[in-house]
Scaffold this motif. Structure first.
Motif, PDB file in Angstrom:
ATOM      1  N   LEU A  14       0.822  -1.209   0.000  1.00  0.00           N
ATOM      2  CA  LEU A  14       0.000   0.000   0.000  1.00  0.00           C
ATOM      3  C   LEU A  14       0.859   1.263   0.000  1.00  0.00           C
ATOM      4  O   LEU A  14       0.535   2.245  -0.668  1.00  0.00           O
ATOM      5  CB  LEU A  14      -0.928   0.000   1.217  1.00  0.00           C
ATOM      6  CG  LEU A  14      -2.078  -1.006   1.203  1.00  0.00           C
ATOM      7  CD1 LEU A  14      -2.798  -0.996   2.545  1.00  0.00           C
ATOM      8  CD2 LEU A  14      -3.053  -0.710   0.080  1.00  0.00           C
ATOM      9  N   LEU A  15       1.950   1.226   0.763  1.00  0.00           N
ATOM     10  CA  LEU A  15       2.844   2.377   0.828  1.00  0.00           C
ATOM     11  C   LEU A  15       3.457   2.657  -0.543  1.00  0.00           C
ATOM     12  O   LEU A  15       3.544   3.815  -0.982  1.00  0.00           O
ATOM     13  CB  LEU A  15       3.953   2.136   1.858  1.00  0.00           C
ATOM     14  CG  LEU A  15       4.959   3.285   2.060  1.00  0.00           C
ATOM     15  CD1 LEU A  15       4.257   4.517   2.612  1.00  0.00           C
ATOM     16  CD2 LEU A  15       6.087   2.842   3.010  1.00  0.00           C
ATOM     17  N   ALA A  16       3.874   1.601  -1.226  1.00  0.00           N
ATOM     18  CA  ALA A  16       4.455   1.761  -2.565  1.00  0.00           C
ATOM     19  C   ALA A  16       3.420   2.321  -3.535  1.00  0.00           C
ATOM     20  O   ALA A  16       3.708   3.214  -4.336  1.00  0.00           O
ATOM     21  CB  ALA A  16       4.989   0.420  -3.063  1.00  0.00           C
ATOM     22  N   LEU A  17       2.187   1.805  -3.448  1.00  0.00           N
ATOM     23  CA  LEU A  17       1.131   2.262  -4.345  1.00  0.00           C
ATOM     24  C   LEU A  17       0.806   3.730  -4.091  1.00  0.00           C
ATOM     25  O   LEU A  17       0.627   4.513  -5.032  1.00  0.00           O
ATOM     26  CB  LEU A  17      -0.114   1.395  -4.150  1.00  0.00           C
ATOM     27  CG  LEU A  17      -1.307   1.667  -5.070  1.00  0.00           C
ATOM     28  CD1 LEU A  17      -0.907   1.537  -6.534  1.00  0.00           C
ATOM     29  CD2 LEU A  17      -2.445   0.707  -4.747  1.00  0.00           C
ATOM     30  N   GLY A  78      -2.691   3.562   6.959  1.00  0.00           N
ATOM     31  CA  GLY A  78      -2.377   4.248   8.208  1.00  0.00           C
ATOM     32  C   GLY A  78      -2.343   3.303   9.391  1.00  0.00           C
ATOM     33  O   GLY A  78      -1.441   3.361  10.242  1.00  0.00           O
ATOM     34  N   GLU A  79      -3.317   2.394   9.450  1.00  0.00           N
ATOM     35  CA  GLU A  79      -3.355   1.419  10.538  1.00  0.00           C
ATOM     36  C   GLU A  79      -2.134   0.499  10.480  1.00  0.00           C
ATOM     37  O   GLU A  79      -1.555   0.148  11.508  1.00  0.00           O
ATOM     38  CB  GLU A  79      -4.641   0.603  10.445  1.00  0.00           C
ATOM     39  CG  GLU A  79      -5.897   1.391  10.792  1.00  0.00           C
ATOM     40  CD  GLU A  79      -7.169   0.640  10.417  1.00  0.00           C
ATOM     41  OE1 GLU A  79      -7.049  -0.503   9.920  1.00  0.00           O
ATOM     42  OE2 GLU A  79      -8.256   1.204  10.610  1.00  0.00           O
ATOM     43  N   GLY A  80      -1.751   0.102   9.264  1.00  0.00           N
ATOM     44  CA  GLY A  80      -0.594  -0.780   9.124  1.00  0.00           C
ATOM     45  C   GLY A  80       0.700  -0.128   9.557  1.00  0.00           C
ATOM     46  O   GLY A  80       1.524  -0.739  10.239  1.00  0.00           O
ATOM     47  N   VAL A 102       8.872   9.159   5.017  1.00  0.00           N
ATOM     48  CA  VAL A 102       9.063  10.563   5.381  1.00  0.00           C
ATOM     49  C   VAL A 102       7.938  11.410   4.788  1.00  0.00           C
ATOM     50  O   VAL A 102       7.376  12.290   5.456  1.00  0.00           O
ATOM     51  CB  VAL A 102      10.435  11.076   4.883  1.00  0.00           C
ATOM     52  CG1 VAL A 102      10.530  12.583   5.047  1.00  0.00           C
ATOM     53  CG2 VAL A 102      11.560  10.397   5.651  1.00  0.00           C
ATOM     54  N   LYS A 103       7.584  11.139   3.535  1.00  0.00           N
ATOM     55  CA  LYS A 103       6.511  11.894   2.882  1.00  0.00           C
ATOM     56  C   LYS A 103       5.174  11.645   3.566  1.00  0.00           C
ATOM     57  O   LYS A 103       4.383  12.571   3.774  1.00  0.00           O
ATOM     58  CB  LYS A 103       6.432  11.520   1.397  1.00  0.00           C
ATOM     59  CG  LYS A 103       5.450  12.370   0.613  1.00  0.00           C
ATOM     60  CD  LYS A 103       5.611  12.177  -0.883  1.00  0.00           C
ATOM     61  CE  LYS A 103       5.084  10.837  -1.347  1.00  0.00           C
ATOM     62  NZ  LYS A 103       5.049  10.732  -2.825  1.00  0.00           N
ATOM     63  N   TRP A 104       4.922  10.385   3.926  1.00  0.00           N
ATOM     64  CA  TRP A 104       3.670  10.039   4.604  1.00  0.00           C
ATOM     65  C   TRP A 104       3.561  10.777   5.944  1.00  0.00           C
ATOM     66  O   TRP A 104       2.525  11.349   6.263  1.00  0.00           O
ATOM     67  CB  TRP A 104       3.589   8.542   4.830  1.00  0.00           C
ATOM     68  CG  TRP A 104       2.403   8.121   5.646  1.00  0.00           C
ATOM     69  CD1 TRP A 104       2.322   7.989   7.006  1.00  0.00           C
ATOM     70  CD2 TRP A 104       1.094   7.791   5.147  1.00  0.00           C
ATOM     71  NE1 TRP A 104       1.067   7.604   7.377  1.00  0.00           N
ATOM     72  CE2 TRP A 104       0.294   7.473   6.259  1.00  0.00           C
ATOM     73  CE3 TRP A 104       0.539   7.737   3.867  1.00  0.00           C
ATOM     74  CZ2 TRP A 104      -1.046   7.098   6.129  1.00  0.00           C
ATOM     75  CZ3 TRP A 104      -0.788   7.354   3.749  1.00  0.00           C
ATOM     76  CH2 TRP A 104      -1.565   7.050   4.859  1.00  0.00           C
ATOM     77  N   ILE A 105       4.630  10.769   6.700  1.00  0.00           N
ATOM     78  CA  ILE A 105       4.621  11.417   8.010  1.00  0.00           C
ATOM     79  C   ILE A 105       4.377  12.915   7.874  1.00  0.00           C
ATOM     80  O   ILE A 105       3.623  13.514   8.635  1.00  0.00           O
ATOM     81  CB  ILE A 105       5.949  11.154   8.748  1.00  0.00           C
ATOM     82  CG1 ILE A 105       6.053   9.673   9.120  1.00  0.00           C
ATOM     83  CG2 ILE A 105       6.064  12.017  10.000  1.00  0.00           C
ATOM     84  CD1 ILE A 105       7.427   9.263   9.624  1.00  0.00           C
ATOM     85  N   SER A 106       5.010  13.536   6.882  1.00  0.00           N
ATOM     86  CA  SER A 106       4.906  14.992   6.737  1.00  0.00           C
ATOM     87  C   SER A 106       3.573  15.439   6.151  1.00  0.00           C
ATOM     88  O   SER A 106       3.102  16.534   6.434  1.00  0.00           O
ATOM     89  CB  SER A 106       6.046  15.518   5.856  1.00  0.00           C
ATOM     90  OG  SER A 106       5.927  15.023   4.536  1.00  0.00           O
ATOM     91  N   GLN A 107       2.937  14.585   5.344  1.00  0.00           N
ATOM     92  CA  GLN A 107       1.736  15.019   4.633  1.00  0.00           C
ATOM     93  C   GLN A 107       0.445  14.406   5.146  1.00  0.00           C
ATOM     94  O   GLN A 107      -0.588  15.069   5.197  1.00  0.00           O
ATOM     95  CB  GLN A 107       1.860  14.680   3.144  1.00  0.00           C
ATOM     96  CG  GLN A 107       2.979  15.386   2.446  1.00  0.00           C
ATOM     97  CD  GLN A 107       3.094  14.939   1.008  1.00  0.00           C
ATOM     98  OE1 GLN A 107       2.184  14.313   0.469  1.00  0.00           O
ATOM     99  NE2 GLN A 107       4.200  15.244   0.367  1.00  0.00           N
TER     100      GLN A 107
END
Length: 225
Positions: A14-17, A78-80, A102-107
């Motif tokens: 999911l993160l890659a997608l 997010g849960e994962g 890093v992008k996920w955490i910031s956005q």
């Protein structure tokens, strides 16, 4: 054959997608599998993960590729990521994964963390994905999307209109998007400019804006801070 259908694998998928832009457009199968399948593995090893995520409603699968659904895909990812059991396998983590985190955490992380907090009886993610009902609401969302795209993709203040439309997605009808975007120009908030998209793709041109007087407008420039 070793199954790769584990919580860690599904979260990594999911993160890659998400990092490949799967919320805005369909990601080609080869592009995604190149990220997640190592040389010692096979795409078939991940079939169980794809099927389970599809059954959960977190991803959509077509003959050509994959897309991350909203809000379900965001919720599952997010849960994962917040799970105490999540970890990367092996001793080396790919650069893409580190940058994506890093992008996920910031956005995104703040919004997803607050997803369990009701907002007028609905989750925050449900509020984020609801339809846009007024010009003022559209203006706020469009400017936020404009700033995000301009920063992430270094558009140098010339953001493709089709990218704005696709990022907002089905939260607004095509007619309202056209009318309200033109209204932002009338209000001297955005200036819509001509030209054509980078590869002259018909679908991208169709997702731009055209008027009888001004013709095709493919880019937007922000006039007001």
């Amino acid at each position: 054959m070793t199954s790769k259908n584990t919580p860690q694998t599904r979260t990594r998928l999911l993160l890659a997608l998400w990092d490949l832009g799967g919320t805005q457009q369909e990601v080609k199968k080869g592009q995604l599998t190149k990220r997640i399948v190592s040389k010692s593995q096979k795409v078939a090893d991940y079939q169980g993960s794809f099927e389970e995520l599809q059954n959960q409603g977190a991803i959509a699968i077509s003959k050509k590729g994959y897309s991350l659904t909203s809000p379900k895909g965001f919720e599952v990812l997010g849960e994962g990521l917040r799970s105490g059991d999540f970890k990367f396998e092996g001793t080396i983590v790919g650069t893409w994964a580190a940058n994506a985190l890093v992008k996920w955490i910031s956005q995104i992380d703040v919004a997803v963390t607050g997803a369990d907090v009701p907002v007028n009886g609905k989750s925050a993610l449900a509020e984020l994905s609801k339809g846009i009902a007024s010009y003022d609401e559209f203006k706020s969302v469009a400017l936020e999307v404009y700033d995000k795209l301009n920063y992430e993709y270094n558009f140098n203040n010339l953001v493709p209109i089709y990218r704005i439309r696709r990022t907002i997605g089905d939260r607004v009808s095509r007619t309202d998007f056209n009318d309200w975007l033109l209204e932002t120009q009338a209000d001297d908030i955005l200036q819509l400019q001509g030209g054509s998209v980078e590869d002259s793709a018909p679908d991208k041109i169709e997702d731009s804006v055209a008027t009888e007087l001004d013709g095709l407008r493919c880019y937007a420039t922000r006039l007001k801070p």
